[in-house]
Design a protein around this motif. Structure first.
Motif, PDB file in Angstrom:
ATOM      1  N   GLY A   1       0.539  -1.131  -0.052  1.00  0.00           N
ATOM      2  CA  GLY A   1       0.058   0.086   0.084  1.00  0.00           C
ATOM      3  C   GLY A   1       0.716   1.110   0.091  1.00  0.00           C
ATOM      4  N   THR A   2       0.037   2.408  -0.159  1.00  0.00           N
ATOM      5  CA  THR A   2       0.758   3.698  -0.135  1.00  0.00           C
ATOM      6  C   THR A   2       0.660   4.303   1.291  1.00  0.00           C
ATOM      7  OG1 THR A   2      -1.183   4.665  -1.103  1.00  0.00           O
ATOM      8  CG2 THR A   2       0.775   4.011  -2.540  1.00  0.00           C
ATOM      9  N   TRP A   3       1.678   4.955   1.800  1.00  0.00           N
ATOM     10  CA  TRP A   3       1.493   5.546   3.021  1.00  0.00           C
ATOM     11  C   TRP A   3       2.114   6.958   3.139  1.00  0.00           C
ATOM     12  CZ3 TRP A   3      -1.255   3.721   7.121  1.00  0.00           C
ATOM     13  CH2 TRP A   3      -1.159   4.401   8.447  1.00  0.00           C
ATOM     14  N   VAL A   4       1.548   7.999   2.483  1.00  0.00           N
ATOM     15  CA  VAL A   4       0.168   7.762   1.738  1.00  0.00           C
ATOM     16  C   VAL A   4       0.404   8.547   0.397  1.00  0.00           C
ATOM     17  CG1 VAL A   4      -1.135   7.595   3.795  1.00  0.00           C
ATOM     18  CG2 VAL A   4      -0.752  10.043   2.866  1.00  0.00           C
ATOM     19  N   TYR A   5      -0.592   8.359  -0.714  1.00  0.00           N
ATOM     20  CA  TYR A   5      -0.456   9.073  -1.888  1.00  0.00           C
ATOM     21  C   TYR A   5      -0.674  10.717  -1.296  1.00  0.00           C
ATOM     22  CZ  TYR A   5      -0.909   5.510  -5.356  1.00  0.00           C
ATOM     23  OH  TYR A   5      -0.788   4.516  -6.305  1.00  0.00           O
ATOM     24  N   ALA A   6       0.147  11.630  -1.860  1.00  0.00           N
ATOM     25  CA  ALA A   6      -0.079  12.913  -1.729  1.00  0.00           C
ATOM     26  C   ALA A   6      -0.796  13.455  -2.688  1.00  0.00           C
ATOM     27  CB  ALA A   6       1.273  13.623  -1.659  1.00  0.00           C
TER      28      ALA A   6
ATOM     29  N   GLY B   1      -3.432   4.403   0.640  1.00  0.00           N
ATOM     30  CA  GLY B   1      -3.560   5.494   1.562  1.00  0.00           C
ATOM     31  C   GLY B   1      -3.385   6.781   0.794  1.00  0.00           C
ATOM     32  N   ILE B   2      -4.159   7.592   1.324  1.00  0.00           N
ATOM     33  CA  ILE B   2      -4.054   9.026   0.692  1.00  0.00           C
ATOM     34  C   ILE B   2      -4.417  10.218   1.764  1.00  0.00           C
ATOM     35  CG2 ILE B   2      -6.854   8.600   0.033  1.00  0.00           C
ATOM     36  CD1 ILE B   2      -5.950  10.306  -2.409  1.00  0.00           C
ATOM     37  N   GLY B   3      -3.744  11.164   1.340  1.00  0.00           N
ATOM     38  CA  GLY B   3      -3.883  12.567   2.208  1.00  0.00           C
ATOM     39  C   GLY B   3      -3.592  13.663   1.408  1.00  0.00           C
ATOM     40  N   THR B   4      -3.604  14.703   1.973  1.00  0.00           N
ATOM     41  CA  THR B   4      -3.301  16.186   1.378  1.00  0.00           C
ATOM     42  C   THR B   4      -1.881  16.544   1.418  1.00  0.00           C
ATOM     43  OG1 THR B   4      -3.634  17.274   3.462  1.00  0.00           O
ATOM     44  CG2 THR B   4      -5.614  16.998   2.004  1.00  0.00           C
TER      45      THR B   4
ATOM     46  N   GLU C   1     -12.709  13.254  -4.662  1.00  0.00           N
ATOM     47  CA  GLU C   1     -12.593  13.067  -6.053  1.00  0.00           C
ATOM     48  C   GLU C   1     -11.913  11.705  -6.602  1.00  0.00           C
ATOM     49  OE1 GLU C   1     -11.637  14.931 -10.387  1.00  0.00           O
ATOM     50  OE2 GLU C   1     -11.136  16.046  -8.709  1.00  0.00           O
ATOM     51  N   THR C   2     -10.743  11.506  -6.116  1.00  0.00           N
ATOM     52  CA  THR C   2      -9.994  10.362  -6.191  1.00  0.00           C
ATOM     53  C   THR C   2     -10.575   9.067  -5.724  1.00  0.00           C
ATOM     54  OG1 THR C   2      -7.923  11.592  -5.852  1.00  0.00           O
ATOM     55  CG2 THR C   2      -7.635   9.121  -5.652  1.00  0.00           C
ATOM     56  N   VAL C   3     -11.206   8.953  -4.494  1.00  0.00           N
ATOM     57  CA  VAL C   3     -11.833   7.866  -4.137  1.00  0.00           C
ATOM     58  C   VAL C   3     -13.230   7.605  -4.786  1.00  0.00           C
ATOM     59  CG1 VAL C   3     -13.010   6.858  -1.975  1.00  0.00           C
ATOM     60  CG2 VAL C   3     -11.026   8.410  -1.681  1.00  0.00           C
TER      61      VAL C   3
ATOM     62  N   THR D   1     -10.953  -1.658  -3.278  1.00  0.00           N
ATOM     63  CA  THR D   1      -9.682  -1.146  -2.903  1.00  0.00           C
ATOM     64  C   THR D   1      -9.921  -0.518  -1.765  1.00  0.00           C
ATOM     65  OG1 THR D   1      -9.092  -1.010  -5.314  1.00  0.00           O
ATOM     66  CG2 THR D   1      -7.719  -0.263  -3.303  1.00  0.00           C
ATOM     67  N   PRO D   2      -9.382  -1.152  -0.369  1.00  0.00           N
ATOM     68  CA  PRO D   2      -9.417  -0.355   0.668  1.00  0.00           C
ATOM     69  C   PRO D   2      -8.738   0.857   0.572  1.00  0.00           C
ATOM     70  CG  PRO D   2      -8.669  -2.653   1.245  1.00  0.00           C
ATOM     71  CD  PRO D   2      -8.652  -2.379  -0.303  1.00  0.00           C
ATOM     72  N   VAL D   3      -9.392   1.882   1.462  1.00  0.00           N
ATOM     73  CA  VAL D   3      -8.968   3.180   1.207  1.00  0.00           C
ATOM     74  C   VAL D   3      -8.332   3.705   2.799  1.00  0.00           C
ATOM     75  CG1 VAL D   3      -9.495   5.745   1.060  1.00  0.00           C
ATOM     76  CG2 VAL D   3     -10.164   4.092  -0.593  1.00  0.00           C
ATOM     77  N   VAL D   4      -7.355   3.937   3.002  1.00  0.00           N
ATOM     78  CA  VAL D   4      -6.690   4.393   4.229  1.00  0.00           C
ATOM     79  C   VAL D   4      -6.539   5.987   3.997  1.00  0.00           C
ATOM     80  CG1 VAL D   4      -4.924   4.373   5.816  1.00  0.00           C
ATOM     81  CG2 VAL D   4      -5.386   2.329   4.463  1.00  0.00           C
ATOM     82  N   MET D   5      -7.062   6.626   5.228  1.00  0.00           N
ATOM     83  CA  MET D   5      -6.972   8.246   5.012  1.00  0.00           C
ATOM     84  C   MET D   5      -6.262   8.663   6.238  1.00  0.00           C
ATOM     85  SD  MET D   5     -10.464   9.618   3.570  1.00  0.00           S
ATOM     86  CE  MET D   5      -9.754  11.461   3.862  1.00  0.00           C
ATOM     87  N   ALA D   6      -5.174   9.789   6.109  1.00  0.00           N
ATOM     88  CA  ALA D   6      -4.541  10.238   7.243  1.00  0.00           C
ATOM     89  C   ALA D   6      -5.326  11.630   7.321  1.00  0.00           C
ATOM     90  CB  ALA D   6      -3.015  10.763   6.584  1.00  0.00           C
ATOM     91  N   VAL D   7      -5.616  11.804   8.719  1.00  0.00           N
ATOM     92  CA  VAL D   7      -6.445  12.921   9.099  1.00  0.00           C
ATOM     93  C   VAL D   7      -6.136  13.683  10.234  1.00  0.00           C
ATOM     94  CG1 VAL D   7      -8.600  11.890   8.077  1.00  0.00           C
ATOM     95  CG2 VAL D   7      -8.231  11.455  10.493  1.00  0.00           C
TER      96      VAL D   7
END
Length: 245
Positions: free
Chosen positions: A40-45, A72-75, A103-105, A118-124
């Motif tokens: 996985g990605t930790w995390v896509y920017a 994994g995705i975040g800002t 939008e990506t999700v 596809t599981p989505v992991v979010m950094a918040v």
């Protein structure tokens, strides 16, 4: 890769920072062929690429790994604004940075269709990011600040879980007195983190680390712990002890 898998680790994660390492997409696709690991990605920017491009890559990785990929995705990490300017890319104001994540999700779910998730992991951190994660994420990690103590993060987690009960992940950047490369600022002070009772640090003694991880599972609800690759051998006994718990 095989050594990490044989030690009991479940997932290989990669950051999304240009020039730190090869791009995460092709690297993770290759890694998944060497061992029976999730990747996985930790995390896509999200500011670094168009939403459709990230979603297409994530969906493709899910297909190529037979469902062993998690997005994994975040800002973006602190300071990404300077990187975007150097790359000649637009810098969105903070109020607009969550929209590309949503939008990506959304595009990813369209690409996955009914037969794949596809599981989505979010950094918040803030309330708007938490609200978005409550709508979209399968796993949530809370971005830790240097001054955060256990009580503050426990409050954040409990408030979030009152909205939605999802898997909780924790990014642990410091083991003992060693800071994992790229997982925290180089000026991170392990002693100060311990004094603040920060969740960003674990003991380097395997028995003490296992006990602390179990405590965080029971008291706060974390079930997914992320460590730097340099700690893989040090923490292998911890993984072995906690496997199946």
């Amino acid at each position: 890769m095989r050594r990490i898998a044989d030690s009991g680790y479940s997932t290989l994660l990669m950051p999304d920072v240009p020039q730190w390492q090869p791009a995460p997409g092709p690297t993770l696709a290759v890694a998944a062929t060497f061992a029976d690991l999730r990747v996985g990605t930790w995390v896509y920017a999200s500011p670094l690429r168009p939403a459709w491009s990230t979603a297409w890559e994530a969906h493709s990785l899910s297909v190529l790994t037979d469902g062993r990929f998690e997005m994994g995705i975040g800002t973006g990490r602190p300071g990404i604004e300077n990187e975007l300017r150097e790359l000649g890319m637009p810098v969105l104001p903070p109020s607009e940075r969550l929209a590309p994540v949503r939008e990506t999700v959304a595009v990813l779910r369209d690409l996955d269709g009914p037969g794949l998730h596809t599981p989505v992991v979010m950094a918040v951190r803030g309330p708007k990011a938490q609200a978005l994660a409550a709508d979209l994420a399968d796993t949530v990690t809370f971005a830790l600040m240097p001054g955060d103590d256990r009580a503050e993060i426990t409050r954040l987690v409990r408030d979030f879980r009152a909205i939605r009960d999802v898997e909780l992940a924790q990014h642990v950047a410091v083991i003992g007195d060693t800071v994992a490369p790229f997982m925290a600022s180089p000026d991170t002070d392990p002693a100060a983190l311990r004094a603040a009772d920060s969740l960003a640090v674990l003991p380097d003694d395997p028995a003490a680390a296992a006990e602390e991880i179990q405590r965080r599972r029971e008291e706060i609800g974390f079930s997914y712990f992320v460590f730097g690759a340099d700690f893989a051998d040090v923490l292998a006994p911890v993984v072995a002890e906690l496997a199946g718990h």
